[in-house]
Design an enzyme around this catalytic site. Structure first.
Site, PDB file in Angstrom:
ATOM      1  N   LYS A  36       0.655  -1.204  -0.095  1.00 37.30           N
ATOM      2  CA  LYS A  36       0.097  -0.138   0.091  1.00 37.30           C
ATOM      3  C   LYS A  36       0.659   1.076  -0.001  1.00 37.30           C
ATOM      4  CE  LYS A  36      -0.762   0.435   4.874  1.00 37.30           C
ATOM      5  NZ  LYS A  36      -1.579  -0.630   5.899  1.00 37.30           N
ATOM      6  N   ARG A 131      -9.459  -1.095  16.240  1.00 43.00           N
ATOM      7  CA  ARG A 131      -9.499  -0.759  14.599  1.00 43.00           C
ATOM      8  C   ARG A 131     -10.376  -1.553  14.072  1.00 43.00           C
ATOM      9  NH1 ARG A 131      -4.636   0.649  10.360  1.00 43.00           N
ATOM     10  NH2 ARG A 131      -5.382  -1.614   9.788  1.00 43.00           N
TER      11      ARG A 131
HETATM   12  C1  LIG Z   1      -0.716  -1.597   6.639  1.00 42.11           C
HETATM   13  C2  LIG Z   1      -1.431  -2.634   6.760  1.00 42.11           C
HETATM   14  C3  LIG Z   1      -0.306  -3.739   7.297  1.00 42.11           C
HETATM   15  C4  LIG Z   1       1.102  -3.638   7.233  1.00 42.11           C
HETATM   16  O1  LIG Z   1       1.658  -2.856   8.090  1.00 42.11           O
HETATM   17  P1  LIG Z   1       3.212  -2.748   8.309  1.00 42.11           P
HETATM   18  O2  LIG Z   1       3.361  -1.839   9.722  1.00 42.11           O
HETATM   19  O3  LIG Z   1       3.524  -1.625   7.059  1.00 42.11           O
HETATM   20  O4  LIG Z   1       3.987  -3.811   8.212  1.00 42.11           O
HETATM   21  C5  LIG Z   1      -0.851  -5.064   7.493  1.00 42.11           C
HETATM   22  N1  LIG Z   1      -2.199  -5.114   7.798  1.00 42.11           N
HETATM   23  C6  LIG Z   1      -2.979  -4.091   7.492  1.00 42.11           C
HETATM   24  C7  LIG Z   1      -4.488  -4.631   7.690  1.00 42.11           C
HETATM   25  C8  LIG Z   1      -2.503  -3.017   7.058  1.00 42.11           C
HETATM   26  O5  LIG Z   1      -3.451  -2.030   6.923  1.00 42.11           O
END
Ligand SMILES: *Cc1c(COP(=O)(O)O)cnc(C)c1O
Length: 363
Positions: A36, A131
């Protein structure tokens, strides 16, 4: 070369990914590479796959669609609950989506049925970070309903910690997720292929002494790209922390007072100017701003101090004047990286150096 730009070293990203895939693999945990922060960059996505991630995860269906548009056929998971307004694209482009609302899953089922597809569902469980996620006590009843839906396959359960409230992934909450997986499997006689324990914040738990239990996948973005774990923003041993750097160009450099002159009201971003008087200082302007970066998430090279930023100007001080047209390279934290990757004004320049370990701090 153009500036501002992100210098993205795919060799170092490959190294970081492979190191995490190998270490976690020994504990029975696969890696979903999270894209992302990359705005669907095929270069990065393909590097992750070549380095052994079992699939890709993104929170925006537009990024997944872009990667599919470049011909990528890898397993792709939408890791944010689909918007009802986007269920058509979700079923079309993502193999699996993370879900916590029955209404959404109903709509996914209808679209999947109409288009002759099967869509995978990971049910997200709330483990305390507040969340996304179904409250643990409600997961069984939700799963009972989802299992009845046509063209939907429940492929697993998952949780996400440390993002909103900073709740630490640790033995207790991970054991809760494991126990839930076992209970659901027994209750419904339905195999849960994936128990997705969390994100980069889970690494300290995963590298620690507690057994992973049923957790068999982690979704990693920040640790791969920045080489840091996000709980304490410490470098992960063996990973590069400079795989991605921001380069900006100097457009002004002058001796100026450290204090503004005149009557003071609010600045463009509503902040009060700093009061300390250091006499005259060398102040330089770099052509990059809040549109492109989070200046609070940048680390300047030693000797250079970031003073402030407006939309298009990053203001720094240094002992000597900086040459006009010269470039300054910064380390980024996740916030600065996200913004820079998604700014159309920041060029993305890919390279593939032979990895040489350079231990450095995290942004
Ligand atoms: C952004 C995200 C991740 C990845 O998180 P990092 O800290 O970049 O490894 C994993 N799971 C969800 C649901 C996310 O939104």
């Amino acid at each position: 070369m153009t500036a501002p730009r992100l210098d993205i070293d795919l060799g170092k990203i490959h190294h970081n990914t492979r190191a995490l895939v190998d270490t976690l693999g020994k504990r029975g945990i696969t890696v979903t590479g999270v894209t992302k922060a990359n705005l669907g960059s095929v270069e990065i996505a393909q590097t992750l796959l070549q380095a052994g991630v079992q699939g890709l995860g993104d929170s925006r269906i537009e990024n997944i669609q872009a990667m599919r548009g470049s011909g990528m056929s890898a397993l792709m998971t939408l890791i944010r609950s689909p918007m009802i307004s986007q269920v058509d694209q979700v079923v079309r482009y993502a193999d699996i989506s993370f879900n916590s609302e029955l209404e959404v899953i109903n709509r996914l089922s209808a679209v999947a049925k109409n288009t002759g597809r099967t869509h995978g569902i990971v049910l997200m469980v709330e483990l305390g970070d507040l969340r996304e996620g179904i409250m643990p006590i409600d997961v069984e009843s939700t799963m009972r309903k989802v299992l009845q839906l046509p063209n939907i396959k429940v492929t697993g359960i998952g949780a996400n910690l440390a993002c909103r409230s900073g709740v630490v992934p640790e033995a207790k909450n991970m054991a809760e997720l494991s126990l839930l997986a076992n209970t659901l499997e027994a209750t419904f006689d339905h195999k849960l292929a994936t128990v997705s324990g969390g994100n980069s914040a889970n690494l300290l738990w995963a590298f620690g002494n507690t057994k992973p239990g049923r957790i068999n996948d982690l979704r990693l973005g920040e640790s791969i790209l920045l080489g840091c774990e996000p709980l304490h923003r410490k470098p992960v041993p063996g990973l590069h922390t400079n795989a991605i750097t921001l380069v900006a160009e100097v457009i002004e450099s002058k001796l100026k007072p450290s204090q503004p002159t005149g009557t003071l009201a609010q600045s463009a971003f509503g902040e009060q100017p700093v009061k300390t008087n250091k006499g005259n200082i060398v102040q330089s302007i770099l052509a990059v701003g809040r549109q492109d970066i989070d200046h609070l998430g940048l680390t300047a090279p030693s000797g250079i101090e970031i003073l402030d930023a407006s939309s298009d100007h990053l203001i720094v001080s240094s002992p000597q004047r900086l040459a006009i047209g010269s470039e300054v390279t910064f380390q980024l934290d996740y916030s600065a990286l996200l913004r820079a990757m998604t700014s159309p004004f920041v060029d993305k320049v890919f390279s593939q150096h032979l990895p040489i370990m350079a231990a450095a701090a995290c942004g």
